[in-house]
Each structure stands twice: as structure tokens, then as C-alpha cells.
Design a protein around this motif. Structure first.
Motif, mmCIF file in Angstrom:
data_model
loop_
_atom_site.group_PDB
_atom_site.id
_atom_site.type_symbol
_atom_site.label_atom_id
_atom_site.label_comp_id
_atom_site.label_asym_id
_atom_site.label_seq_id
_atom_site.Cartn_x
_atom_site.Cartn_y
_atom_site.Cartn_z
ATOM 1 N N LEU A 380 0.835 -1.192 0.000
ATOM 2 C CA LEU A 380 0.000 0.000 0.000
ATOM 3 C C LEU A 380 0.876 1.249 0.000
ATOM 4 O O LEU A 380 2.061 1.189 0.348
ATOM 5 C CB LEU A 380 -0.907 -0.016 1.233
ATOM 6 N N PRO A 381 0.321 2.411 -0.397
ATOM 7 C CA PRO A 381 1.127 3.644 -0.426
ATOM 8 C C PRO A 381 1.793 3.894 0.921
ATOM 9 O O PRO A 381 1.151 3.819 1.971
ATOM 10 C CB PRO A 381 0.094 4.732 -0.751
ATOM 11 N N ARG A 382 3.082 4.172 0.876
ATOM 12 C CA ARG A 382 3.834 4.353 2.107
ATOM 13 C C ARG A 382 3.338 5.598 2.837
ATOM 14 O O ARG A 382 3.102 6.634 2.222
ATOM 15 C CB ARG A 382 5.323 4.477 1.792
ATOM 16 N N LEU A 383 3.191 5.482 4.145
ATOM 17 C CA LEU A 383 2.682 6.611 4.912
ATOM 18 C C LEU A 383 3.768 7.201 5.795
ATOM 19 O O LEU A 383 4.677 6.515 6.258
ATOM 20 C CB LEU A 383 1.465 6.211 5.741
ATOM 21 N N SER A 384 3.666 8.505 6.011
ATOM 22 C CA SER A 384 4.526 9.217 6.956
ATOM 23 C C SER A 384 3.632 10.146 7.764
ATOM 24 O O SER A 384 2.446 10.326 7.458
ATOM 25 C CB SER A 384 5.623 9.999 6.229
ATOM 26 N N VAL A 385 4.205 10.724 8.795
ATOM 27 C CA VAL A 385 3.412 11.504 9.744
ATOM 28 C C VAL A 385 4.057 12.860 9.966
ATOM 29 O O VAL A 385 5.260 12.962 10.186
ATOM 30 C CB VAL A 385 3.293 10.765 11.096
ATOM 31 N N ASP A 386 3.230 13.894 9.898
ATOM 32 C CA ASP A 386 3.621 15.233 10.339
ATOM 33 C C ASP A 386 2.873 15.513 11.638
ATOM 34 O O ASP A 386 1.634 15.589 11.636
ATOM 35 C CB ASP A 386 3.226 16.305 9.313
ATOM 36 N N LEU A 387 3.611 15.660 12.726
ATOM 37 C CA LEU A 387 2.961 16.007 13.991
ATOM 38 C C LEU A 387 3.928 16.839 14.819
ATOM 39 O O LEU A 387 5.065 16.419 15.060
ATOM 40 C CB LEU A 387 2.525 14.760 14.765
#
Length: 500
Positions: A380-387
Motif C-alpha cells: 500500500l502507499p507508504r505513509l509518513s506523519v507530520d505532527l
């Protein structure tokens, strides 16, 4: 051919909220056929049981490794250098290595305030196979404003029954009673009777005198016992939700063991794949409302080991409930086993861990991002996080540190040499808001019944639907909202009203 090869409802994910949908739907429509698809494996023994029900030793370790998705080997234990940094309140990389879990997001986990460790598990039962079982009721200020207090109170009561919550599992424990006697007067001001310092309500029971946390087998019950109208299929990764003209028509699923891809039609789809992977699946399916993956909120926290003045080590957990703005924390205190400390094990005093969970600000800029040009271990599309923590969050964090020290001083003192630590963002495992419910499709993903805007028969479930800032463990509330969503879906299925 079984009925569930052409099911009425497909549920993606086998954790507590997906299981709550299955249980509620089958109760309301007894002849409904349901297929539950889980990307991870079964862990041995009874389907959906908690890992604590698996015998300790090699068998339990194998279950933990099986849950770790792309991390297929045991994690290294904390080194002495890491432990030394931890007790001094510094960065300890071993906190990113949690048996039974993997970090789902792609990011630099050591980049200051932007670091976020999105932990997840891949196994039958989801995080419900690994959770602590704590089921504290949220403060009314934490309720979603789409429900009135009476509605939410009733749903929470039903969720407690579904999870088989024991309100006073630790009642009579001398170590806890001693701490409650100290802390209840100190935290009495402005608290109604139901928000006093107390033992933690637990989705757990005792088997032969030993504590056993409930898994989703408690929710699913007889559905797991050769029910021809319900199938739970492990090692089945849903790659896409199939849809046209505002209607979910089925799913495309990868059988990981056979390495084959199939399309399965159905009348309705429920995505209960956690607050990171649920939005990821909707994005991969071309379902991309403006709020998808935004408003990410988690309970950042402060923790400390304390040396107690009391002789008895607490054998359970106690809880100082959140009061909203007046006390934006949910505090958990429980006994700590010196034998579980990797170095310099103290023996002279009873020990307790203090964990202060904080309600964080909600902002759409705290969000998930998806890379359509790169794929994760499931394809699946690779996810990253902005927090990033806001200025107000930083002030809350400072207040939490002071609170942690004051609690330690009240019941004893910080363990010599230990300072309060702030584990990596994401360590609470309570990720909310990425599928948030609301009144309008421009700032939410789903309506009050967790139905995705613009769809007649696509629901989402899990902590991601929560729209409010909370400090309290969200599992009980998420199961409550799953019950509400399942009832709405059952009504539409029964009436044939699945037009958008």
C-alpha cells in the motif's frame, strides 16, 4: 462454497471496533453474512485471544514476532547506554522497539518535535491482542458533541458490557488502597463521585487467580465457533475498496499465503483497520475527502518510576480521571516489578510506574501523508506523519512533568537517579482524528454514524473517528461509536436504503 464468499458485509480489520461491528450487526440481523479480513496471522490458540492467554516463553514470543509485520525477528533489549539515557529523562531508542508491534510510518524517528512512532500490530485481534485492558470512562467534556450526554452514557454502558469490563478488578489490593488513601484527598477538589481517584476499570478477569486481559474473542464469542455465516480470514490484506457512484461494491484482497489477488463483492464495507492504516486504505482506493488523515491527535505522555513509602507493591492499576480543562490529564499508576528492569534492580522498596496522559491540541496540520510512488511491506502507499506539539501542548507537557513529580513525592519519591521521561510521540498508541466524524464533509471524513461522506454503505471505525481532544484511553469510546455505527448500518441494510 460458503456464504461468506459472497458476504453481505466485509469488515477490514479484526480489532475491538471491527469486532463490535460484527457482533452488533449479527445481533440485529441474525441471518446477515459477514467476512472479516485481517492482514496479519492468527497467533495460536483461540482466535482473537489476548497474548497473555498464550503460555509464556517461546510460544508467546513467537506470537509477538508474528504480530510485528515487517519486523520478523525479536527486538534487541535496551542497552545500558539507552537505559542510562532513559532514567536521566533523555532519548532512549529502545522505546521504539516494542515486542508485538512495528512502526508503521516512514520517517526519521529522531528528528526532534516532528518525530512520531506510529506503532501498530498485524494479527488477528489487532491491538486488542496486546492492549492493557484499561477501560476508563471519558469525561463528559471528551464526548463527541454529535451525541448528547444521555446517548453517550448509554453507548458507553453497552460497550462496557461488550468488552466485559470489571469496574473494581483490583479492589482490596493493599498497595493500591494505600495510594488511593493518599491521593484521593489531594485530588478531590471539583470532582464528582464518578471522577474520584479509583482503581482502573479493566476489560479483564481472573483465571485460576491470574489476571487475564480480554481479547476480541470476548466480543465475537459464538461467531468464532463454526458459524457458517461468519468467517474471519487471516493473512488477507485488503488493497482497495471497490466502489462506483457513491457505493462500495466490494474489496480487492491479497491472500498473502497463496500470493493471489481476488475481488470479493458485498453489500457494505466497514474499514476498522486502525487510525493509520484505515486512512491509508481509503487513500489507496481513491477515496480522499479533504479531512482524510488530518487532525491527527494522540495522548502525549510523561512517565516516571517511583519508590513507594508503602510496604506492599500494587498488584493492579489506579486511575486519576480527566476533568477536561480543569485537569486535562488521565493518570495511571501501577506496580512495577524490579525484575523487569534491565539494569540496577532495586530491592529495598516497592515500586510503581506513574504515567500521565495529556490531551493535545487538534490542528489539521498534524496529519498523515501518503506516497503513491513508494509502497510499504503490504503493497500500500507508504505513509509518513507530520505532527508537532503546539505551544499550548508544550505548556501542558511541562505541567504534566510537574504533576508526575508531585504524585511521586506524595506516595514516596522518584526512584533515585530517575527523572520524568517523555516517550516518543506515538507511544500512547492512542491515535485519533484521522477519520473524524463531524457535521460537514469539508472538515470531517464521516458522519455521526461513522459513514463516509458521499457513500451509502462505507463505514469507518476505530480511534480515528474521534473528533475531540481527549486524555482518556479511547478504546471504550471507540467501541461505543462502533456500536452506534453498526446500528445505523443494520437499519439501512434491513430497509434496503443504501442509496447515497
Amino acid at each position: 462454497m460458503t456464504k461468506t464468499e459472497h458476504p453481505d458485509v466485509i469488515i477490514v480489520g479484526s480489532g475491538p471496533t471491527g469486532s463490535a461491528y460484527a457482533r452488533t450487526l449479527r445481533t440485529l440481523i441474525p441471518d446477515l453474512t459477514i467476512l472479516m479480513l485481517e492482514a496479519g496471522p492468527a497467533l495460536g490458540g483461540r482466535l482473537g485471544q489476548h497474548v497473555e492467554a498464550i503460555p509464556p516463553g517461546a510460544q508467546r514470543q513467537a506470537a509477538a514476532i508474528a504480530s510485528q509485520g515487517p519486523a520478523t525477528a525479536p527486538y534487541d533489549p535496551a542497552s545500558r547506554a539507552e537505559w542510562s539515557r532513559r532514567i536521566a529523562g533523555g532519548d532512549d531508542a529502545s522505546l521504539l522497539r516494542r515486542p508485538g508491534l512495528f512502526v508503521a510510518n516512514h520517517a526519521d524517528l529522531h528528528s526532534g518535535d516532528a518525530a512520531f512512532a506510529g506503532f501498530a500490530a498485524a494479527n488477528v485481534g489487532g491491538m486488542g491482542a496486546h492492549w492493557s485492558g484499561g477501560c476508563p470512562r471519558p469525561a463528559r467534556s471528551e464526548y463527541p458533541d454529535l451525541f448528547n450526554d444521555a446517548e453517550m452514557d448509554a453507548l458507553l454502558t453497552e460497550a462496557e458490557a461488550m468488552l466485559s469490563v470489571t469496574p473494581d478488578l483490583f479492589a482490596g489490593d493493599p498497595g493500591l488502597d494505600a495510594m488511593i488513601a493518599i491521593l484521593r484527598p489531594a485530588f478531590a477538589e471539583g470532582r464528582p463521585a464518578d471522577r474520584r481517584v479509583r482503581t482502573m476499570p479493566m476489560a479483564a478477569g481472573r483465571v485460576d487467580g491470574e489476571l487475564c486481559t480480554h481479547g476480541v474473542d470476548v466480543i465475537l464469542g459464538d461467531l468464532l465457533e463454526n458459524d457458517p455465516a461468519f468467517t474471519l480470514r487471516p493473512n488477507a490484506t485488503v488493497l482497495r475498496i471497490l466502489h462506483e457512484n457513491g457505493s462500495a461494491t466490494g474489496v480487492e484482497v491479497h491472500d498473502r499465503l497463496a500470493d493471489s489477488i481476488a475481488r470479493i463483492p458485498c453489500r457494505a464495507v466497514v474499514v476498522a483497520a486502525d487510525s493509520l492504516h484505515g486512512p491509508q486504505l481509503l487513500h489507496a482506493s481513491g477515496i480522499r475527502p479533504p479531512a482524510l488523515g488530518r487532525n491527527l491527535n494522540e495522548h502525549f505522555q510523561v512517565s516516571l518510576l517511583a519508590e513507594l513509602d508503602t510496604a506492599a507493591t500494587p498488584k493492579g492499576m489506579m486511575w486519576i480521571p480527566c476533568l477536561g480543562d480543569a485537569f486535562p490529564f488521565s493518570v495511571t499508576i501501577g506496580g512495577a516489578n524490579p525484575g523487569h528492569m534491565p539494569f540496577d534492580r532495586p530491592q529495598d522498596h516497592a515500586l510503581a510506574f506513574i504515567s500521565v496522559f495529556c490531551a493535545g491540541d487538534i490542528t489539521p496540520d498534524n496529519r498523515l501523508r501518503f506516497d503513491d510512488e513508494a509502497r510499504d511491506w503490504r503493497g500500500l502507499p507508504r505513509l509518513s506523519v507530520d505532527l508537532r506539539l503546539t505551544g499550548n501542548d508544550q505548556s501542558t507537557l511541562a505541567a504534566a512533568r510537574a504533576l508526575t513529580l508531585s504524585i511521586a513525592d506524595a506516595v514516596g519519591r522518584p526512584l533515585p537517579g530517575h527523572m520524568p521521561i517523555s516517550p516518543p510521540l506515538g507511544s500512547s498508541l492512542h491515535y485519533q482524528g484521522t477519520l473524524r466524524m463531524g457535521l460537514r464533509p469539508d472538515d470531517s471524513v464521516s458522519d455521526r454514524n461513522s459513514r463516509v461522506w458521499g457513500f451509502s454503505n462505507l463505514h469507518v471505525a476505530g480511534n480515528g473517528v474521534l473528533p475531540t481532544a481527549t486524555a482518556t484511553n479511547p478504546t471504550l469510546m471507540s467501541v461505543s461509536l462502533a456500536i452506534a455505527g453498526a446500528r445505523a448500518l443494520a437499519t439501512r441494510l434491513s430497509e434496503g436504503g443504501l442509496d447515497a
